[in-house]
Enzyme design. Structure first.
Site, PDB file in Angstrom:
ATOM      1  N   ASP A  13      39.521  38.477  44.034  1.00 23.63           N
ATOM      2  CA  ASP A  13      38.417  37.283  44.070  1.00 23.63           C
ATOM      3  C   ASP A  13      37.595  37.887  43.295  1.00 23.63           C
ATOM      4  O   ASP A  13      36.526  38.234  43.581  1.00 23.63           O
ATOM      5  CB  ASP A  13      38.324  36.019  44.871  1.00 23.63           C
ATOM      6  CG  ASP A  13      36.905  35.168  44.979  1.00 23.63           C
ATOM      7  OD1 ASP A  13      37.148  34.730  43.633  1.00 23.63           O
ATOM      8  OD2 ASP A  13      36.593  34.461  46.200  1.00 23.63           O
ATOM      9  N   LYS A  75      30.552  36.362  35.016  1.00 25.31           N
ATOM     10  CA  LYS A  75      31.793  35.164  35.087  1.00 25.31           C
ATOM     11  C   LYS A  75      31.537  34.165  34.317  1.00 25.31           C
ATOM     12  O   LYS A  75      31.946  33.731  33.370  1.00 25.31           O
ATOM     13  CB  LYS A  75      32.223  35.302  36.438  1.00 25.31           C
ATOM     14  CG  LYS A  75      33.034  34.248  36.251  1.00 25.31           C
ATOM     15  CD  LYS A  75      33.847  33.880  37.512  1.00 25.31           C
ATOM     16  CE  LYS A  75      34.893  33.725  37.972  1.00 25.31           C
ATOM     17  NZ  LYS A  75      35.341  32.804  39.273  1.00 25.31           N
ATOM     18  N   GLU A 174      41.992  29.640  40.796  1.00 22.35           N
ATOM     19  CA  GLU A 174      41.757  30.209  42.419  1.00 22.35           C
ATOM     20  C   GLU A 174      42.235  28.522  43.282  1.00 22.35           C
ATOM     21  O   GLU A 174      41.919  29.239  44.447  1.00 22.35           O
ATOM     22  CB  GLU A 174      39.631  29.698  41.774  1.00 22.35           C
ATOM     23  CG  GLU A 174      39.494  30.798  41.441  1.00 22.35           C
ATOM     24  CD  GLU A 174      37.889  31.366  40.908  1.00 22.35           C
ATOM     25  OE1 GLU A 174      37.502  30.372  40.923  1.00 22.35           O
ATOM     26  OE2 GLU A 174      37.367  31.242  40.300  1.00 22.35           O
ATOM     27  N   ASP A 235      35.985  22.835  46.680  1.00 22.75           N
ATOM     28  CA  ASP A 235      35.176  23.886  46.519  1.00 22.75           C
ATOM     29  C   ASP A 235      33.946  23.661  46.464  1.00 22.75           C
ATOM     30  O   ASP A 235      32.793  23.924  45.414  1.00 22.75           O
ATOM     31  CB  ASP A 235      35.284  24.778  45.625  1.00 22.75           C
ATOM     32  CG  ASP A 235      35.245  25.935  45.666  1.00 22.75           C
ATOM     33  OD1 ASP A 235      34.063  26.468  46.062  1.00 22.75           O
ATOM     34  OD2 ASP A 235      35.740  27.136  44.794  1.00 22.75           O
TER      35      ASP A 235
END
Ligand code: AMP
Length: 650
Positions: A13, A75, A174, A235
């Protein structure tokens, strides 16, 4: 195929704030730890002379001292042109410049780095953690990316892997990884269990009875399209919120996903809650000690830390107290209740729900169409968040796995499938070992027995043992043996704030529900007061087939001694309860009865007490002594009834 013969494939991850590495085998997925048992690597790199000087915790801890050479949130720049990245540049203290083809590049001193180069440093660190943990060289990895990543961002992630010396065998979304960690997509939800035939076609075993399951069950051919499931992955992290709606379908090489919609808010997360608590505290401090009071930057950070700690405590407790010494004899003390926090964060939760509704509309679905909801991100530990999401989607969200780790765990599951660990070995079609709870004296009450088919459900009533008991601990266990000490703990929780009642009066209904994915939900409800509590666990994690076989064998070997031990626990408990009752009646009506009779009862009590206190009493003799005591007290019970009738008559 034998998993040992294959090179393990890591699941990574690669997160905006934190990164993790995991691996899976037939006992399920697990996080691989770095030096000092660290499970999480902050995605932060400090550069010097063109090379990483510090990665992870160390780089993050000293970020303030080296703002221009500490790179975080890389990211957000992956696969982006400088123009697309404009929105994030404002809060990045390091320099971002334009590279070839208008791409965003990081500049430290005079060196320029591409975002994949920085990400590669993080990946290399995780690779070394994994290699040290497994004691072997590893090259292959599954890496996760957000569902909304475009082709350029995915390609940049692959490039990062290559630069780190990794063979990225698959990029997985994800939310899909989170679902895989729970085994979603492996098995049909509604009608039974999916397995592969020898010729490769899929078969569906519809609700097989345990005894039928032993042989070769009759197979029903089933088109793969019929086993797709619609799920939502919610999330909620520290700073961002994402909701993804997916359709997951099982194939030979893991799950195939179709992202139906995504929505989110890049400025919604647990940090907002911390801020609300800080504002509350500061407003109260000003009200108490004067509006002029100032909060210098150093104390601001301390306030944020207090606020976060308070928030986290309120996820576990009903209230939390903060005490801040402001100097000069000024002390601010405040107890915040969970109810108060929940009221305060209601609009914040509602904002996330609004995104969920938007995602549902975009996918042209209604909440009832969502079969499963998976929770990801630290802020989903807030009970009110969990409740609100459950209510919106009309289903209990999956929370059994650590929400910070679930994406890496799922990437590892995908890795294991690609490495050749057979899917059938990763999931269980029957409950391998009995499931139950601890009862008084260290015995186990089994609610679901081994080899029951999945899904399974069982309910039993329990009560309290002590007068006025307000909390009950529910200890969930797995195993074939009769005593707690010989079983495996799956989890524990407490049913709190039951109104005080005499022992034995509360009615606590405990329900075990194992759903089609093998996730166990244990719920306890005290029926008089309506108080409830629950826990979710995955019974199959950490258990290999060999271990199941060993535990089964042991239970046969110890069957007789276990039965005796369990019987003795029950005898002791019942004997204590009986004696307590007899004593109560003696106190009330003993004076109405002849002293020789009372003496006789006392003798029986003494005899039974002898068995209670003996280290290893003979169970049959113990039982016989109790029966005798029981017979001997019939007259006492009659006297008690007579007294009651007389008193009621008055
Ligand atoms: P993540 O970005 O997924 O690591 O989530 C981090 C966020 O989760 C931070 O805002 C934490 O304060 C929050 N968090 C972690 N544990 C808890 C908890 N037990 N209760 C409430 N929030 C938590």
């Amino acid at each position: 195929m034998n998993a040992e013969a294959h090179e393990p494939i890591m699941g990574i991850d690669l997160g905006t704030t934190n990164s993790l590495v995991a691996v899976a085998d037939e006992t399920g997925p697990r996080i691989l730890e770095g030096p000092g048992g660290r499970r999480i690597l902050p995605s932060v790199v400090r550069l010097r002379d063109g090379a990483p000087e510090a990665i992870g915790d160390e780089a993050r801890r000293h970020a303030v001292e080296h703002p221009q050479r500490t790179v975080f949130s890389i990211k957000r720049l992956m696969g982006k042109g400088l123009a697309d990245a404009a929105g994030v540049l404002d809060y990045l203290p390091y320099e971002v410049v334009e590279g070839e083809h208008e791409t965003a590049r990081v500049k430290v001193d005079d060196q320029v780095f591409s975002p994949p180069q920085i990400s590669a440093m993080i990946l290399r660190e995780l690779k070394s953690w994994a290699e040290a943990a497994l004691g072997r060289e590893l090259r292959k990895a599954v890496v996760t990316v957000p569902a909304y990543f475009d082709d350029a961002q995915r390609q940049a992630t692959r490039d990062a892997g290559r630069l780190a010396g990794l063979d990225v065998v698959r990029i997985v979304n994800e939310p899909t990884a989170a679902a895989l960690a729970y085994g979603i997509g492996f098995r049909d939800q509604g009608s039974g269990i999916v397995r592969k035939n020898k010729d490769g076609s899929l078969v569906l075993h519809a609700k097989i009875k345990p005894e039928v399951c032993v042989g070769e069950p009759s197979a029903i051919r089933h088109p793969p399209s019929a086993i797709a499931q619609t799920i939502a992955v919610y999330d909620l992290g520290g700073g961002t919120f994402d909701i993804s709606i997916l359709r997951l379908q099982h194939t030979d090489s893991g799950a195939v996903d179709q992202v139906l919609s995504t929505a989110g808010d890049t400025h919604l997360g647990g940090d907002d809650v911390d801020r609300m608590i800080v504002e509350l505290m500061q407003a109260e401090i000003r009200a108490k000690f004067g509006a002029h009071i100032d909060f210098p930057p150093g104390t601001r950070q301390a306030f944020r830390n207090f606020a976060e700690a308070t928030k986290i405590r309120l996820s576990q407790q009903e209230q939390a107290t903060v005490e801040i010494d402001l100097g000069e004899g000024r002390v601010y003390q405040r107890t915040i209740t969970r109810v108060e926090l929940e009221k305060m964060i209601q609009p914040w939760i509602e904002r996330s729900l609004e995104c969920c509704r938007r995602a549902l509309r975009a996918a042209k679905l209604s909440p009832g169409d969502i079969e499963r909801v998976v929770m990801v991100g630290g802020s989903t530990r807030i009970p009110a968040v969990n409740r609100a999401v459950g209510e919106l989607f009309e289903t209990e969200p999956y929370t059994a796995l650590n929400p910070d780790e679930v994406v890496a765990l799922g990437a590892a599951v995908q890795g294991a499938i690609l490495a050749g660990v057979h899917r059938d070995r990763l999931l269980l079609d029957v409950i391998p070992l009995s499931l139950g709870i601890e009862t008084m004296g260290g015995a186990v009450a089994k609610l679901i027995t081994a080899n029951s088919t999945i899904p399974a459900r069982a309910t039993e009533m329990f009560s309290t043992y002590t007068e006025g008991q307000t909390n009950v601990k529910i200890h969930v266990l797995q195993g074939e043996r009769e005593l707690v000490k010989d079983c495996r703990t799956l989890g524990q929780f407490e049913l709190r704030n039951i109104p005080p009642m005499p022992a034995g009066l509360p009615k606590i209904e405990v329900t075990f529900l194992v759903d089609a994915n093998g996730i166990l939900n244990v719920r306890a409800v005290e029926q008089r007061s309506g108080r409830r509590a629950s826990i979710q666990v995955i019974p199959s994690h950490g258990l290999s087939r060999d271990e199941v076989d060993r535990l089964e064998r042991e239970s046969f070997e110890h069957a007789r001694e276990d039965m005796t031990a369990h019987r003795l626990i029950d005898l002791r408990l019942n004997a204590q309860l009986d004696i307590r009752n007899i004593r109560k009646q003696l106190d009330r009506v003993g004076s109405d009865l002849p002293p020789e009779y009372v003496k006789q009862i006392e003798d029986h009590i003494a005899a039974v007490r002898g068995f209670i206190d003996a280290e290893n009493p003979d169970a049959d003799a113990f039982g016989a002594a109790m029966t005798k005591m029981d017979h001997a007290t019939i007259r006492l019970a009659e006297a008690a009834i007579t007294r009651t009738l007389r008193e009621e008559g008055n």
